[in-house]
Design a protein around this motif. Sequence first.
Motif, PDB file in Angstrom:
ATOM      1  N   THR A  88      39.937 -23.729 -36.284  1.00  0.00           N
ATOM      2  CA  THR A  88      38.785 -24.464 -36.880  1.00  0.00           C
ATOM      3  C   THR A  88      38.865 -25.822 -36.366  1.00  0.00           C
ATOM      4  N   PHE A  89      38.059 -26.242 -35.721  1.00  0.00           N
ATOM      5  CA  PHE A  89      37.998 -27.887 -35.121  1.00  0.00           C
ATOM      6  C   PHE A  89      37.824 -28.635 -36.174  1.00  0.00           C
ATOM      7  N   HIS A  90      38.700 -29.465 -36.534  1.00  0.00           N
ATOM      8  CA  HIS A  90      38.394 -30.712 -37.686  1.00  0.00           C
ATOM      9  C   HIS A  90      37.406 -31.630 -36.952  1.00  0.00           C
ATOM     10  N   HIS A  91      36.785 -32.403 -37.962  1.00  0.00           N
ATOM     11  CA  HIS A  91      36.017 -33.324 -37.737  1.00  0.00           C
ATOM     12  C   HIS A  91      34.761 -33.008 -36.930  1.00  0.00           C
ATOM     13  N   THR A  92      34.325 -31.910 -36.957  1.00  0.00           N
ATOM     14  CA  THR A  92      33.075 -31.411 -36.268  1.00  0.00           C
ATOM     15  C   THR A  92      31.892 -30.938 -36.793  1.00  0.00           C
ATOM     16  N   GLU A  93      31.822 -31.149 -38.327  1.00  0.00           N
ATOM     17  CA  GLU A  93      30.807 -30.744 -39.095  1.00  0.00           C
ATOM     18  C   GLU A  93      29.687 -32.111 -38.572  1.00  0.00           C
ATOM     19  N   THR A  94      28.449 -31.295 -38.734  1.00  0.00           N
ATOM     20  CA  THR A  94      27.265 -32.071 -38.724  1.00  0.00           C
ATOM     21  C   THR A  94      26.351 -32.083 -39.853  1.00  0.00           C
ATOM     22  N   VAL A  95      25.237 -32.336 -39.981  1.00  0.00           N
ATOM     23  CA  VAL A  95      24.337 -32.654 -40.978  1.00  0.00           C
ATOM     24  C   VAL A  95      24.015 -31.057 -41.338  1.00  0.00           C
ATOM     25  N   GLY A  96      24.486 -30.494 -42.436  1.00  0.00           N
ATOM     26  CA  GLY A  96      23.869 -28.938 -42.408  1.00  0.00           C
ATOM     27  C   GLY A  96      24.932 -28.150 -42.184  1.00  0.00           C
ATOM     28  N   THR A  97      25.694 -28.406 -41.418  1.00  0.00           N
ATOM     29  CA  THR A  97      26.939 -27.398 -40.785  1.00  0.00           C
ATOM     30  C   THR A  97      28.430 -27.919 -41.147  1.00  0.00           C
ATOM     31  N   GLY A  98      29.060 -26.613 -41.155  1.00  0.00           N
ATOM     32  CA  GLY A  98      30.536 -26.980 -41.562  1.00  0.00           C
ATOM     33  C   GLY A  98      31.270 -27.164 -39.823  1.00  0.00           C
ATOM     34  N   PRO A  99      32.411 -27.148 -39.996  1.00  0.00           N
ATOM     35  CA  PRO A  99      33.229 -27.369 -38.695  1.00  0.00           C
ATOM     36  C   PRO A  99      33.130 -26.167 -38.023  1.00  0.00           C
ATOM     37  N   LEU A 100      33.168 -26.336 -36.368  1.00  0.00           N
ATOM     38  CA  LEU A 100      33.108 -25.227 -35.513  1.00  0.00           C
ATOM     39  C   LEU A 100      34.354 -24.406 -35.529  1.00  0.00           C
ATOM     40  N   VAL A 101      34.257 -22.916 -35.575  1.00  0.00           N
ATOM     41  CA  VAL A 101      34.989 -22.274 -35.999  1.00  0.00           C
ATOM     42  C   VAL A 101      35.174 -21.188 -34.469  1.00  0.00           C
ATOM     43  N   VAL A 102      36.195 -20.862 -33.875  1.00  0.00           N
ATOM     44  CA  VAL A 102      36.198 -20.221 -32.894  1.00  0.00           C
ATOM     45  C   VAL A 102      37.304 -18.906 -32.787  1.00  0.00           C
ATOM     46  N   TYR A 103      36.933 -17.953 -32.647  1.00  0.00           N
ATOM     47  CA  TYR A 103      37.703 -16.523 -32.777  1.00  0.00           C
ATOM     48  C   TYR A 103      38.338 -16.105 -31.242  1.00  0.00           C
ATOM     49  N   VAL A 104      39.497 -16.270 -31.115  1.00  0.00           N
ATOM     50  CA  VAL A 104      40.391 -15.734 -30.082  1.00  0.00           C
ATOM     51  C   VAL A 104      41.290 -14.515 -30.373  1.00  0.00           C
ATOM     52  N   ASP A 105      40.902 -13.546 -29.298  1.00  0.00           N
ATOM     53  CA  ASP A 105      41.771 -12.341 -29.390  1.00  0.00           C
ATOM     54  C   ASP A 105      43.306 -12.531 -29.458  1.00  0.00           C
ATOM     55  N   LYS A 106      44.010 -11.430 -30.179  1.00  0.00           N
ATOM     56  CA  LYS A 106      45.516 -11.857 -30.055  1.00  0.00           C
ATOM     57  C   LYS A 106      46.234 -11.986 -28.699  1.00  0.00           C
ATOM     58  N   ASP A 107      45.521 -11.588 -27.771  1.00  0.00           N
ATOM     59  CA  ASP A 107      46.160 -11.995 -26.492  1.00  0.00           C
ATOM     60  C   ASP A 107      46.081 -13.235 -26.080  1.00  0.00           C
ATOM     61  N   GLY A 108      45.360 -14.016 -26.922  1.00  0.00           N
ATOM     62  CA  GLY A 108      45.680 -15.487 -26.661  1.00  0.00           C
ATOM     63  C   GLY A 108      44.675 -16.073 -25.282  1.00  0.00           C
ATOM     64  N   LYS A 109      43.982 -15.022 -24.715  1.00  0.00           N
ATOM     65  CA  LYS A 109      43.213 -15.329 -23.641  1.00  0.00           C
ATOM     66  C   LYS A 109      41.790 -15.201 -23.835  1.00  0.00           C
TER      67      LYS A 109
END
Length: 121
Positions: A88-109
């Motif tokens: 979850t990236f902090h301070h990436t909220e915009t009007v009407g949305t929350g922060p950006l969230v990215v899902y990465v496989d447990k392989d880390g790649k």
Amino acid sequence: MNKTTALASIGAAAMLFGLLLLAVPQWFIGGTRDVPVELVAFDGLSDEEKDRIIASPKDSDIRIVSVNGPLVSLLGDTHAGKEAYEVTFHHTETVGTGPLVVYVDKDGKTVLGKQTANPIQ
């Protein structure tokens, strides 16, 4: 592009260049270096999404989540019941949305998917 956006883009580019310079010596001395999960997640963002990160991709929270419920529809049935990193990236909220969230496989790649969190009320 306004002055603030231009400065933010220049800052992000300079930061990425600096990170690249840190990784290059490892290649020359034959070492291996795992890329941090938050940088893998950052690389999975579009240019517009990257521009929303004002400071650094490291200004984020990383946690391990189980791929169940609504996450299965986002990440796919092949990942159901498995674990993934949620960045979850902090301070990436915009009007009407929350922060950006990215899902990465447990392989880390491998970036599995991304979304914006629910807006903060």
